[in-house]
Design a protein around this motif. Structure first.
Motif, mmCIF file in Angstrom:
data_model
loop_
_atom_site.group_PDB
_atom_site.id
_atom_site.type_symbol
_atom_site.label_atom_id
_atom_site.label_comp_id
_atom_site.label_asym_id
_atom_site.label_seq_id
_atom_site.Cartn_x
_atom_site.Cartn_y
_atom_site.Cartn_z
ATOM 1 N N ILE D 26 21.836 -11.265 37.185
ATOM 2 C CA ILE D 26 20.713 -11.074 36.269
ATOM 3 C C ILE D 26 21.174 -11.434 34.852
ATOM 4 N N LEU D 27 20.357 -12.225 34.152
ATOM 5 C CA LEU D 27 20.739 -12.703 32.825
ATOM 6 C C LEU D 27 20.390 -11.673 31.753
ATOM 7 N N ARG D 65 17.608 -7.292 29.354
ATOM 8 C CA ARG D 65 17.397 -8.396 30.268
ATOM 9 C C ARG D 65 16.601 -9.513 29.591
ATOM 10 N N VAL D 66 16.919 -10.755 29.948
ATOM 11 C CA VAL D 66 16.122 -11.903 29.520
ATOM 12 C C VAL D 66 14.994 -12.069 30.531
ATOM 13 N N LEU D 67 13.767 -12.181 30.034
ATOM 14 C CA LEU D 67 12.608 -12.270 30.930
ATOM 15 C C LEU D 67 12.338 -13.711 31.356
ATOM 16 N N TYR D 68 11.550 -13.816 32.412
ATOM 17 C CA TYR D 68 11.102 -15.125 32.869
ATOM 18 C C TYR D 68 10.335 -15.818 31.745
ATOM 19 N N HIS D 69 10.705 -17.056 31.493
ATOM 20 C CA HIS D 69 10.046 -17.911 30.484
ATOM 21 C C HIS D 69 10.253 -17.404 29.056
ATOM 22 N N GLU D 70 11.301 -16.627 28.855
ATOM 23 C CA GLU D 70 11.607 -16.132 27.510
ATOM 24 C C GLU D 70 12.829 -16.872 26.972
ATOM 25 N N ARG D 71 12.725 -17.350 25.747
ATOM 26 C CA ARG D 71 13.875 -18.004 25.135
ATOM 27 C C ARG D 71 14.912 -16.962 24.735
ATOM 28 N N ILE D 72 16.178 -17.409 24.721
ATOM 29 C CA ILE D 72 17.264 -16.487 24.354
ATOM 30 C C ILE D 72 17.037 -15.892 22.972
ATOM 31 N N MET D 74 14.268 -15.356 21.380
ATOM 32 C CA MET D 74 13.176 -14.383 21.416
ATOM 33 C C MET D 74 13.640 -13.095 22.100
#
Lengths: 176, 176, 176, 176
Positions: D26-27, D65-72, D74
């Motif tokens: 998980i990123l 967590r980084v979300l789906y379709h979220e830029r780093i 953001m």
């Protein structure tokens, strides 16, 4: 000691500097001034416009020598304020690690960087500036270019000594 | 030109170097020699063992001056071979970006780094070595320490001028 | 556990992976395989040649997904050996820090990187390879290009998904 | 779309996330909030104070967590505002390159980083904050420590999952 009131002459007479330049690599900083948006992404890059003795236009990064007993971060501020004015409000990066090293050789072709006066090794940084920038001394203007504009042949042809290459390296480091 | 046969004197007489050292920051490279495993992870760090004029033991990184018209990568190889021998087989990193900059000041306390002789700015690199290392010149031994051993107070107390701090910064960069 | 004998299916069934790809950013590594000279300078870059279902040629970096419970350095080795063969002898960098992050979005234009299948975030590394490279699986050839050749429009036009941009960023990081 | 009003549930139901956590890395982003002086040097580091279910104190970095379709970038802003409040004014670095990668494994001892819930790979950044920070949600306080204080055993013992190691790596990157 205030860094703004000191001249290079305090440390080294001009003829002594000339002699050293024939014998030692000289430490420089190169800075790419940028404007960033609210997410920290670079929106534009500031370049100094100068006219050479031959009447041609050159565009340049902020660049200068590191003085004896001067810290790198102080040198960055000194040169940024010298070239962009005292209201530029540079945000010096918290880490001392440069994004690259530019090795300027007096002999053309050894690296992508060339300085006929000397062997200079520049620590290169990207520096966001938040204030008002005004051309100082020998600069006619400070112009702001988008990352895309920085890649045009016309603009790169106006940069000397390999600074166009360094600008591209800086933009690559920024993910542009 | 071969870099191994050249002495510093080709570029600068000792008294001239002394004069420059009072006036200019001097460019250095610092290298942390490491052994890596098949996955590239660092298994040990090589330190030079020397005995000072006062009879105390010091442990040191590979460190040295960059010469006039010498490229950074050549300077790294020259100093690594000078200190580890001609069979060390250093793997100079493909990128010229150092992992940090160490600013050695003649005045203690300005930074974590101190050099009573001069103001030196060192570009610091981690360099895997794959061959046989033999102590050269004034070094008695080259000893290899695990990353954990590099953090012990005893070992750090044997390093001078802030090189213990630089070693910790290098290990942090390696994810150790 | 040996990383070479494991298939992705051990961790995630294809339909489960498809579902996750619609919901989570997927972690990737991208590797630029390079040949270096004795001073560590890059002499050439290896690109995989593939023919698409439509019969057009594409050139690609080494790229692949990081598996559950797999370390980044193991993932790099696994994908490099998968694409370049078991004799490639990749020299994984000692530091875990990537030279950049490539954010591939399923929506074109959000960043320079695009992957219609998923939102993937790739950690990008330059990896010197010292052994023999042989095309594997769906690759027809591995071709080596000088840094200058890597900047030609023809070659960049053969790279998909923004990998041409990533290649330029890698070369900039290398000081090319 | 505004990043502040979105909950994770938009992308992944809790049970789906639980399933993915057993199958995929998980990123994450980890951020070290810092105060800097006029020269960009770090003066203090902000840590979140929380009380665990067992009543013990823990200090934590900003992490999420980084979300789906979220830029780093953001994701960094979203998590910094979530933990430090909407007036924190984080200065996201212009370069997307993290200072390191922290690999949190569900199995203790694989790396220095441990997360019993999942295999998470965090991109780690140092982020200067210029505004007012207020503890949010489950944090009791935000406390600021000098770089020297960040190295004390007492403080490091209050950090869990290896974040004390990451903090040291961040300070090393800053030249502290």
């Amino acid at each position: 000691m205030t860094y703004t009131s000191q001249s290079d002459a305090t440390w080294l007479a001009p003829d002594e500097l000339d002699a050293a330049r024939q014998r030692l690599p000289i430490l420089y900083i190169d800075a790419i001034p940028v404007r960033v948006d609210a997410q920290g992404a670079v929106t534009s890059v500031g370049l100094l416009l100068r006219v050479t003795g031959q009447g041609s236009i050159t565009r340049a990064l902020v660049s200068g020598r590191v003085l004896y007993h001067e810290r790198i971060r102080m040198s960055l501020i000194r040169h940024l304020e010298k070239d962009l004015g005292p209201l530029a409000l540079p945000r010096i990066p918290p880490s001392p690690t440069p994004f690259t090293i530019a090795e300027y050789f007096p002999t053309p072709g050894v690296t992508a960087f060339h300085d006929p006066r000397q062997h200079a090794v520049a620590l290169a940084y990207v520096v966001p500036v938040e204030g008002d920038c005004e051309p100082q001394q020998d600069a006619l203007e400070i112009n702001w270019f988008t990352p895309d504009e920085c890649r045009t042949e016309t603009l790169l042809a106006e940069m000397a000594g390999g600074q166009g290459v360094l600008l591209q390296q800086g933009l690559a480091h920024l993910g542009c």
